[in-house]
Design an enzyme around this catalytic site. Sequence first.
Site, PDB file in Angstrom:
ATOM      1  N   SER A 211       0.855  -1.189   0.000  1.00 16.97           N
ATOM      2  CA  SER A 211       0.000   0.000   0.000  1.00 16.97           C
ATOM      3  C   SER A 211       0.890   1.237   0.000  1.00 16.97           C
ATOM      4  O   SER A 211       2.047   1.193  -0.434  1.00 16.97           O
ATOM      5  CB  SER A 211      -0.939  -0.017   1.216  1.00 16.97           C
ATOM      6  OG  SER A 211      -1.905   1.012   1.115  1.00 16.97           O
ATOM      7  N   ASN A 212       0.353   2.354   0.469  1.00 15.77           N
ATOM      8  CA  ASN A 212       1.109   3.604   0.536  1.00 15.77           C
ATOM      9  C   ASN A 212       0.631   4.392   1.748  1.00 15.77           C
ATOM     10  O   ASN A 212      -0.228   3.927   2.506  1.00 15.77           O
ATOM     11  CB  ASN A 212       0.950   4.407  -0.760  1.00 15.77           C
ATOM     12  CG  ASN A 212      -0.503   4.635  -1.103  1.00 15.77           C
ATOM     13  OD1 ASN A 212      -1.208   5.367  -0.421  1.00 15.77           O
ATOM     14  ND2 ASN A 212      -0.978   3.983  -2.168  1.00 15.77           N
ATOM     15  N   ASP A 213       1.160   5.590   1.928  1.00 20.05           N
ATOM     16  CA  ASP A 213       0.913   6.349   3.157  1.00 20.05           C
ATOM     17  C   ASP A 213      -0.347   7.216   3.133  1.00 20.05           C
ATOM     18  O   ASP A 213      -0.611   7.935   4.094  1.00 20.05           O
ATOM     19  CB  ASP A 213       2.113   7.256   3.462  1.00 20.05           C
ATOM     20  CG  ASP A 213       3.319   6.467   3.934  1.00 20.05           C
ATOM     21  OD1 ASP A 213       3.119   5.438   4.590  1.00 20.05           O
ATOM     22  OD2 ASP A 213       4.458   6.889   3.640  1.00 20.05           O
ATOM     23  N   SER A 214      -1.119   7.191   2.048  1.00 20.14           N
ATOM     24  CA  SER A 214      -2.280   8.069   1.959  1.00 20.14           C
ATOM     25  C   SER A 214      -3.319   7.725   3.031  1.00 20.14           C
ATOM     26  O   SER A 214      -3.708   6.570   3.183  1.00 20.14           O
ATOM     27  CB  SER A 214      -2.929   7.951   0.585  1.00 20.14           C
ATOM     28  OG  SER A 214      -4.111   8.718   0.529  1.00 20.14           O
ATOM     29  N   ALA A 278      -4.855   7.445  -3.599  1.00 18.45           N
ATOM     30  CA  ALA A 278      -3.511   7.052  -4.026  1.00 18.45           C
ATOM     31  C   ALA A 278      -3.567   5.577  -4.408  1.00 18.45           C
ATOM     32  O   ALA A 278      -3.602   4.699  -3.544  1.00 18.45           O
ATOM     33  CB  ALA A 278      -2.503   7.291  -2.907  1.00 18.45           C
TER      34      ALA A 278
END
Length: 401
Positions: A211-214, A278
């Site tokens: 995943s990502n930090d959004s 994101a």
Amino acid sequence: MLENKKIALFITGGIASYKMAEFTRQLIKKGAQVRVVMSKSAQEFITPLTLQILTKHYVLVDTFDEHDPTSVQHIELADWCDLAIVAPATANILAKMANGLADDIVSSVLLAVHCPRLLVPAMNTNMYDNPATQRNLKQLAEDGYEVMEPDTGFLAEGYEGKGRLPELERIVERAELLMARTSLPQVLSGKRVLVTAGGTVERIDPVRYISNDSSGKMGYAMARVASWLGADVQLVSTNRALATPLGVAVQYVESAQEMQAAVTSEFAQLDYVVKAAAVSDYRVRNARGHKMKKAETGSETTIELVENPDILAGLGAMKEHQIVIGFAAETQNLLEYAQAKLQKKNADWIIANDVSEAGAGFNVETNRVTIIGKENLIKELKHMSKLDTALAVWKTITGIE
């Protein structure tokens, strides 16, 4: 939305009255000016002095306590306020208001108020369900009052029921929505808006993912402001931890493919799509159905990735009448990359920000963005809250600024 707004708070005599000190603080923290009117029974639960100290204003408690000889106090206050909030609104005050009675300071001021009015009923569930109370609430709604439903939960009497005062944050949010819809141009009225928010999740196995930090906070702010401007808003989100904005319907998804399906299934009926999520560029080709164990993979393992669908580009290719708004989170060459994205994805607008900049990236309450449109339109916004950023973005896109 409440900054510099003049709010008259009417407190009547229910057990929830004690919460009004904190509620007053929350309104003031939003930048509002607050003046308080209290019924005699409300003073049995919380003192006028408490509210006077918090608001820095004299609290009205008696119709005939005319301390200022230059004005009639109940008319002066009614003319002063931009918003009137009755909380807690007891069955007694609801009955008076529905029938136009003015036999104390609270009912007298309310009868003269001519600004938006928010009623927050709170009482015992039996009193709330009484046909007379329900009849009064229906009449007040027909008369133009905004009525907030009470919560269901543990009551002062020691049992569960409907009648609890809603959480204070939700009352503040309802007040903001009411003020927005009565003070902002309703340029999105009759329009359908879909907003995506959060970082998509691509499963490796049932306990691990890419995943990502959004956090989704910017997307939620865009959805909330679209509702402020009168739109019918649907939010497609990956983050269940954030509170759904009032007036917004939410659908939860996890992966990029699920998000793509949710957006494309609605696309033909939409007027605006805001792609604030994101989206993970890649997903695992063969996600495991069980937790991967070291015994299976050894000391080293390789995870094969495949490219995810480009949702924004797909929408740009499909659009007919729709306005497509994308976001570009970059760490370098902000304008160059964002302008290229605008053209490549056939979007109408790109909202670009440098996520490496302090206070403008993921998981924070503020942002600093540059709005990029076709015909070389570039507009840099100052550093501000994500909600204020969303309002500025929508004003630019809709042309109301």
